[in-house]
Scaffold this motif. Structure first.
Motif, short mmCIF file in Angstrom:
data_model
loop_
_atom_site.label_atom_id
_atom_site.label_comp_id
_atom_site.label_asym_id
_atom_site.label_seq_id
_atom_site.Cartn_x
_atom_site.Cartn_y
_atom_site.Cartn_z
N TRP A 183 -5.35 -1.18 6.31
CA TRP A 183 -4.56 -0.27 7.15
C TRP A 183 -4.57 -0.70 8.62
O TRP A 183 -3.55 -0.67 9.30
N PHE A 184 -5.73 -1.11 9.13
CA PHE A 184 -5.86 -1.45 10.55
C PHE A 184 -5.94 -2.94 10.81
O PHE A 184 -6.40 -3.37 11.87
N TRP A 185 -5.54 -3.77 9.88
CA TRP A 185 -5.61 -5.23 10.07
C TRP A 185 -4.65 -5.63 11.20
O TRP A 185 -3.49 -5.27 11.21
N GLY A 186 -5.14 -6.37 12.16
CA GLY A 186 -4.30 -6.83 13.26
C GLY A 186 -4.21 -5.86 14.42
O GLY A 186 -3.45 -6.07 15.35
N GLY A 187 -4.96 -4.78 14.40
CA GLY A 187 -5.00 -3.85 15.52
C GLY A 187 -3.98 -2.74 15.48
O GLY A 187 -4.04 -1.81 16.27
N GLU A 188 -3.00 -2.82 14.60
CA GLU A 188 -1.98 -1.77 14.51
C GLU A 188 -1.95 -1.23 13.09
O GLU A 188 -2.24 -1.96 12.14
N PRO A 189 -1.60 0.04 12.93
CA PRO A 189 -1.49 0.59 11.56
C PRO A 189 -0.44 -0.17 10.74
O PRO A 189 0.56 -0.64 11.26
N ALA A 190 -0.71 -0.28 9.47
CA ALA A 190 0.17 -1.01 8.57
C ALA A 190 1.51 -0.29 8.41
O ALA A 190 1.60 0.92 8.62
N GLN A 191 2.52 -1.07 8.01
CA GLN A 191 3.84 -0.50 7.81
C GLN A 191 4.40 -1.01 6.49
O GLN A 191 4.01 -2.07 6.00
N GLY A 192 5.29 -0.25 5.91
CA GLY A 192 5.96 -0.66 4.68
C GLY A 192 5.06 -0.59 3.46
O GLY A 192 4.24 0.33 3.31
N VAL A 193 5.20 -1.58 2.59
CA VAL A 193 4.45 -1.63 1.34
C VAL A 193 2.95 -1.74 1.60
O VAL A 193 2.13 -1.16 0.89
N THR A 194 2.59 -2.45 2.63
CA THR A 194 1.17 -2.62 2.97
C THR A 194 0.51 -1.27 3.26
O THR A 194 -0.63 -1.04 2.88
N SER A 195 1.24 -0.39 3.91
CA SER A 195 0.66 0.92 4.21
C SER A 195 0.45 1.73 2.93
O SER A 195 -0.55 2.44 2.81
N TYR A 196 1.38 1.62 1.98
CA TYR A 196 1.21 2.34 0.71
C TYR A 196 0.00 1.80 -0.07
O TYR A 196 -0.76 2.58 -0.65
N ILE A 197 -0.17 0.50 -0.06
CA ILE A 197 -1.32 -0.10 -0.74
C ILE A 197 -2.62 0.33 -0.06
O ILE A 197 -3.60 0.69 -0.73
N ALA A 198 -2.62 0.33 1.25
CA ALA A 198 -3.82 0.72 2.00
C ALA A 198 -4.17 2.18 1.76
O ALA A 198 -5.34 2.52 1.53
N ILE A 199 -3.17 3.06 1.79
CA ILE A 199 -3.42 4.49 1.58
C ILE A 199 -3.89 4.75 0.17
O ILE A 199 -4.84 5.52 -0.06
N ALA A 200 -3.27 4.09 -0.81
CA ALA A 200 -3.69 4.27 -2.21
C ALA A 200 -5.12 3.80 -2.39
O ALA A 200 -5.93 4.47 -3.05
N SER A 201 -5.46 2.65 -1.84
CA SER A 201 -6.82 2.12 -1.94
C SER A 201 -7.81 3.06 -1.26
O SER A 201 -8.90 3.33 -1.78
#
Length: 105
Positions: A64-82
């Protein structure tokens, strides 16, 4: 003849059985040690599940926080599900560990 729980696999077997038909454990000797070993194996299994869920939770936060900013798109869904599966699985597993430890050996 009564039905009892096998000290190894906890399935119902005859009290007169010499061997469990499910796990093939020999019941002619000391079954107290089999019960203790089964309890320890179950504790280890629950601790492994707890570790897996905690790892999944941490992976969700990192993604979710990789790279200093909250994830967007599909990556955010994967992060939230995990994150959600890891957190809820960890809580449920910890409750199961407490209940398992309260059970007498």
């Amino acid at each position: 003849m009564a039905l009892i729980a096998c000290p190894k696999c906890q399935k119902r077997i005859s009290s007169k059985a010499k061997q469990c038909q499910h796990c093939k454990t020999d019941l002619s000797g000391n079954t107290e040690s089999l019960t203790v070993i089964s309890h320890i194996e179950r504790s280890n299994s629950l601790m492994t599940h707890s570790f897996i869920f905690l790892t999944l939770f941490i992976a969700g936060v990192v993604v979710w926080f990789w790279g200093g900013e909250p994830a967007q798109g599909v990556t955010s869904y994967i992060a939230i599900a995990s994150f959600v599966v890891g957190f809820s699985g960890y809580l449920v597993t910890r409750v199961r560990i407490v209940l398992h430890k309260r059970k007498s050996v």
